[in-house]
Design an enzyme around this catalytic site. Structure first.
Site, mmCIF file in Angstrom:
data_model
loop_
_atom_site.group_PDB
_atom_site.id
_atom_site.type_symbol
_atom_site.label_atom_id
_atom_site.label_comp_id
_atom_site.label_asym_id
_atom_site.label_seq_id
_atom_site.Cartn_x
_atom_site.Cartn_y
_atom_site.Cartn_z
ATOM 1 N N THR A 132 0.809 -1.216 0.000
ATOM 2 C CA THR A 132 0.000 0.000 0.000
ATOM 3 C C THR A 132 0.846 1.271 0.000
ATOM 4 O OG1 THR A 132 -1.550 1.260 1.374
ATOM 5 C CG2 THR A 132 -0.114 -0.250 2.536
ATOM 6 N N ASP A 133 0.275 2.360 -0.492
ATOM 7 C CA ASP A 133 0.978 3.650 -0.438
ATOM 8 C C ASP A 133 1.076 4.173 1.002
ATOM 9 O OD1 ASP A 133 -1.700 4.348 -0.073
ATOM 10 O OD2 ASP A 133 -1.746 5.897 -1.627
ATOM 11 N N GLU A 134 0.269 3.586 1.923
ATOM 12 C CA GLU A 134 0.254 4.097 3.304
ATOM 13 C C GLU A 134 1.592 3.898 4.018
ATOM 14 O OE1 GLU A 134 -3.166 3.403 5.642
ATOM 15 O OE2 GLU A 134 -4.532 3.586 3.938
ATOM 16 N N TYR A 157 -1.991 -0.528 10.872
ATOM 17 C CA TYR A 157 -2.109 -1.192 9.560
ATOM 18 C C TYR A 157 -0.892 -0.906 8.688
ATOM 19 C CZ TYR A 157 -3.372 -1.628 4.613
ATOM 20 O OH TYR A 157 -3.350 -1.912 3.265
ATOM 21 N N LYS A 161 2.114 -3.379 7.229
ATOM 22 C CA LYS A 161 2.418 -3.561 5.802
ATOM 23 C C LYS A 161 3.874 -3.168 5.509
ATOM 24 C CE LYS A 161 -0.022 -4.637 2.849
ATOM 25 N NZ LYS A 161 -0.435 -5.959 2.293
HETATM 26 P P1 NAD Z 1 -9.767 -7.278 1.873
HETATM 27 O O1 NAD Z 1 -9.797 -7.013 3.342
HETATM 28 O O2 NAD Z 1 -10.981 -7.022 1.065
HETATM 29 O O3 NAD Z 1 -9.362 -8.810 1.613
HETATM 30 C C1 NAD Z 1 -8.364 -9.454 2.351
HETATM 31 C C2 NAD Z 1 -8.510 -10.946 2.113
HETATM 32 O O4 NAD Z 1 -7.481 -11.605 2.863
HETATM 33 C C3 NAD Z 1 -9.852 -11.517 2.589
HETATM 34 O O5 NAD Z 1 -10.371 -12.386 1.617
HETATM 35 C C4 NAD Z 1 -9.486 -12.272 3.859
HETATM 36 O O6 NAD Z 1 -10.336 -13.378 4.113
HETATM 37 C C5 NAD Z 1 -8.064 -12.701 3.569
HETATM 38 N N1 NAD Z 1 -7.293 -12.912 4.798
HETATM 39 C C6 NAD Z 1 -7.196 -12.074 5.873
HETATM 40 N N2 NAD Z 1 -6.445 -12.631 6.824
HETATM 41 C C7 NAD Z 1 -6.029 -13.848 6.344
HETATM 42 C C8 NAD Z 1 -5.209 -14.871 6.850
HETATM 43 N N3 NAD Z 1 -4.679 -14.786 8.086
HETATM 44 N N4 NAD Z 1 -4.969 -15.961 6.083
HETATM 45 C C9 NAD Z 1 -5.514 -16.055 4.838
HETATM 46 N N5 NAD Z 1 -6.323 -15.124 4.319
HETATM 47 C C10 NAD Z 1 -6.564 -14.019 5.058
HETATM 48 O O7 NAD Z 1 -8.517 -6.464 1.347
HETATM 49 P P2 NAD Z 1 -8.282 -5.726 -0.038
HETATM 50 O O8 NAD Z 1 -8.778 -4.344 0.056
HETATM 51 O O9 NAD Z 1 -8.749 -6.589 -1.152
HETATM 52 O O10 NAD Z 1 -6.676 -5.651 -0.053
HETATM 53 C C11 NAD Z 1 -5.904 -6.722 -0.571
HETATM 54 C C12 NAD Z 1 -4.437 -6.388 -0.436
HETATM 55 O O11 NAD Z 1 -4.157 -5.190 -1.141
HETATM 56 C C13 NAD Z 1 -3.985 -6.146 1.000
HETATM 57 O O12 NAD Z 1 -2.712 -6.696 1.163
HETATM 58 C C14 NAD Z 1 -3.943 -4.631 1.137
HETATM 59 O O13 NAD Z 1 -2.984 -4.240 2.084
HETATM 60 C C15 NAD Z 1 -3.546 -4.234 -0.266
HETATM 61 N N6 NAD Z 1 -4.025 -2.911 -0.722
HETATM 62 C C16 NAD Z 1 -5.342 -2.564 -0.619
HETATM 63 C C17 NAD Z 1 -5.777 -1.330 -1.109
HETATM 64 C C18 NAD Z 1 -7.214 -0.905 -1.037
HETATM 65 O O14 NAD Z 1 -7.521 0.237 -1.357
HETATM 66 N N7 NAD Z 1 -8.148 -1.747 -0.674
HETATM 67 C C19 NAD Z 1 -4.835 -0.459 -1.671
HETATM 68 C C20 NAD Z 1 -3.490 -0.842 -1.739
HETATM 69 C C21 NAD Z 1 -3.099 -2.082 -1.274
HETATM 70 O O1 DAU Z 2 -4.193 4.027 0.406
HETATM 71 C C1 DAU Z 2 -4.409 2.655 0.284
HETATM 72 C C2 DAU Z 2 -5.259 2.166 1.429
HETATM 73 O O2 DAU Z 2 -6.571 2.659 1.195
HETATM 74 C C3 DAU Z 2 -5.259 0.658 1.576
HETATM 75 O O3 DAU Z 2 -3.970 0.213 1.887
HETATM 76 C C4 DAU Z 2 -6.240 0.219 2.661
HETATM 77 O O4 DAU Z 2 -6.307 -1.200 2.702
HETATM 78 C C5 DAU Z 2 -7.597 0.780 2.329
HETATM 79 O O5 DAU Z 2 -8.506 0.459 3.371
HETATM 80 C C6 DAU Z 2 -7.540 2.300 2.144
HETATM 81 O O6 DAU Z 2 -7.259 2.962 3.408
HETATM 82 P P1 DAU Z 2 -8.012 4.300 3.839
HETATM 83 O O7 DAU Z 2 -7.946 4.428 5.307
HETATM 84 O O8 DAU Z 2 -7.557 5.449 3.016
HETATM 85 O O9 DAU Z 2 -9.503 3.907 3.351
HETATM 86 P P2 DAU Z 2 -10.940 4.160 4.002
HETATM 87 O O10 DAU Z 2 -11.945 3.807 2.966
HETATM 88 O O11 DAU Z 2 -11.071 3.541 5.339
HETATM 89 O O12 DAU Z 2 -10.982 5.746 4.207
HETATM 90 C C7 DAU Z 2 -10.801 6.643 3.113
HETATM 91 C C8 DAU Z 2 -10.851 8.054 3.674
HETATM 92 O O13 DAU Z 2 -12.186 8.332 4.134
HETATM 93 C C9 DAU Z 2 -9.948 8.258 4.881
HETATM 94 O O14 DAU Z 2 -9.417 9.574 4.843
HETATM 95 C C10 DAU Z 2 -10.884 8.115 6.071
HETATM 96 C C11 DAU Z 2 -12.199 8.640 5.523
HETATM 97 N N1 DAU Z 2 -13.411 8.027 6.112
HETATM 98 C C12 DAU Z 2 -13.507 6.684 6.098
HETATM 99 C C13 DAU Z 2 -14.606 6.049 6.647
HETATM 100 C C14 DAU Z 2 -14.710 4.537 6.643
HETATM 101 C C15 DAU Z 2 -14.420 8.833 6.626
HETATM 102 O O15 DAU Z 2 -14.345 10.070 6.613
HETATM 103 N N2 DAU Z 2 -15.514 8.209 7.163
HETATM 104 C C16 DAU Z 2 -15.646 6.856 7.215
HETATM 105 O O16 DAU Z 2 -16.671 6.350 7.734
#
Ligand code: NAD
Ligand code: DAU
Length: 351
Positions: A132-134, A157, A161
């Site tokens: 992730t970019d975080e 988180y 990562k």
């Molecule tokens: P998600 O939470 O939707 O899915 C995570 C999956 O991992 C689920 O299917 C869950 O069952 C599985 N999982 C969790 N713990 C596990 C374990 N101990 N063993 C096996 N499986 C397990 O997440 P996502 O949003 O699809 O993100 C996927 C990946 O991409 C993550 O590594 C996250 O850090 C990264 N990522 C997400 C975003 C985003 O915006 N969602 C952005 C950048 C990177």
């Molecule tokens: O940047 C990549 C990341 O983006 C991934 O690595 C994470 O897995 C993914 O969850 C996401 O993280 P964020 O914290 O940015 O996503 P989230 O959707 O939780 O929140 C997006 C923005 O909105 C953040 O600034 C918090 C805000 N927010 C979120 C929720 C859930 C609110 O203001 N209200 C809310 O209820």
């Protein structure tokens, strides 16, 4: 000979789109989807491909080192695309240990199993960590995250990562495991668990519930349609250079409140409600502790080296996303009620 590719976290949001892309695009690959099916994993996401001849689902937990060793011994994978993780920042604030267990220890178990199984014979092998970019921390009003930006994670988180990224690089440096890492910005699209901003707010608007905006709402994120992330993963897995990191982003920054206002306008149109109806649900609430102010990705490396650019405009992606959630209200109801577990139990009752 058929290539065996392990995709972890394939029942989650991004993972399910990656699994579908690989199963459909590469019929000569055997795709093994490993997922523990936590609250975020949902096999309903993959119903359309669950019977594909080149697809196998394995329910397992990456924190179980023995199970990982056995799985690797059974399949001797050619490659791994590792997405399984605890992924929600707010949950990491209430329960950091779950993030350390899965994201750090789970990744360490996969690296260890790969090292043991591949036994220094790394020809054609690849360990791909989806990150992730975080990990880069928080930006001020200007500037972008580059691949060379020093890590500065601020939440449990992002710290977990960052730790897993470091472990992957350490295994590359020490044991020569061929690896690649990508750091991506915020994804949006179908099948995202409705605890993240966009699906949560779409669901709340549908149910006339308040839209909880954290703090002053002026936090900035870069948004990428999930299908474009899956395309990037495909390109990096096949053409990325060993030992390299690639940033992935949408060239698409939005302040939360501006994005939410746009979503409200679109939702009023789609639901046939009077203009301004959804915006009335906007409610400012207590801020997220340690909330990162701004993320912004410079994705020029992947663009220049691998010719990847987003294919879906934000307007189109947002419209498709809203349409998907409105057309799949049953999916939303299932994941919010936990009913999808019944689907899993029935489907795999005899396995
Ligand atoms: P998600 O939470 O939707 O899915 C995570 C999956 O991992 C689920 O299917 C869950 O069952 C599985 N999982 C969790 N713990 C596990 C374990 N101990 N063993 C096996 N499986 C397990 O997440 P996502 O949003 O699809 O993100 C996927 C990946 O991409 C993550 O590594 C996250 O850090 C990264 N990522 C997400 C975003 C985003 O915006 N969602 C952005 C950048 C990177
Ligand atoms: O940047 C990549 C990341 O983006 C991934 O690595 C994470 O897995 C993914 O969850 C996401 O993280 P964020 O914290 O940015 O996503 P989230 O959707 O939780 O929140 C997006 C923005 O909105 C953040 O600034 C918090 C805000 N927010 C979120 C929720 C859930 C609110 O203001 N209200 C809310 O209820």
């Amino acid at each position: 000979m058929q290539k065996k590719l392990l995709i972890t976290g394939g029942a989650g949001f991004i993972g399910s789109h990656v699994v579908r892309l690989f199963v459909q695009k590469y019929p000569d690959y055997h795709i093994i989807n490993l997922d523990a099916l936590t609250y975020a994993g949902n096999l309903e996401n993959l119903k359309d491909i669950e019977h594909a001849p080149n697809y196998t689902f394995v329910k397992a937990d990456i924190t179980d080192a023995e199970a990982m060793s056995e799985l690797f011994a059974t399949y001797t994978f050619d490659g791994i695309i590792h997405l399984a993780a605890e992924s929600h920042v707010d949950r990491s604030i209430t329960d950091p240990n779950a993030f350390i267990q899965t994201n750090v220890m789970g990744t360490a178990n996969l690296l260890s199993a790969a090292k043991t199984t591949w036994k220094n014979n790394y020809e054609g092998k690849r360990f791909y960590h989806v990150s992730t970019d975080e990990v880069y921390g928080s930006l001020g009003a200007t500037g972008f995250f580059l691949e060379t930006t020093p890590y500065d994670p601020q939440s449990p988180y992002s710290a977990s990562k960052a730790a897993s990224d470091h472990l992957v690089r350490a295994y590359g440096n020490t044991y020569h495991i061929p690896f690649v890492i990508t750091n991506c910005s915020n994804n949006y699209g179908p099948n995202q668990f409705p605890e993240k901003l966009l699906p949560l707010f779409i669901n709340n608007i549908r149910n006339n519930k308040p839209l909880p905006v954290y703090g002053d709402g002026k936090y900035t994120r870069d948004w990428l349609y999930v299908i474009d992330h899956a395309r990037a993963i495909d390109m990096v897995y096949h053409n990325g250079k060993n030992g390299e990191t690639y940033n992935i982003g949408g060239f698409n920054e939005w302040q939360n409140i501006e994005l939410i206002k746009l979503l409200c306008v679109k939702m009023d149109e789609k639901l046939g409600r009077d203009a301004g109806t959804s915006a009335k649900l906007i409610t400012y609430v207590k801020d997220r502790p340690g909330h990162d102010r701004r993320y912004a990705i410079d994705a020029n490396k992947i663009k220049n080296e691998l010719s990847w650019t987003p294919s879906v405009t934000f307007e189109e992606g947002l419209s498709r996303t809203i349409d998907w959630y409105l057309a799949n209200q049953q999916w939303l109801d299932h994941v919010t009620s936990g009913d999808y577990q019944k689907y899993y139990n029935t489907q795999y009752a005899h396995s």
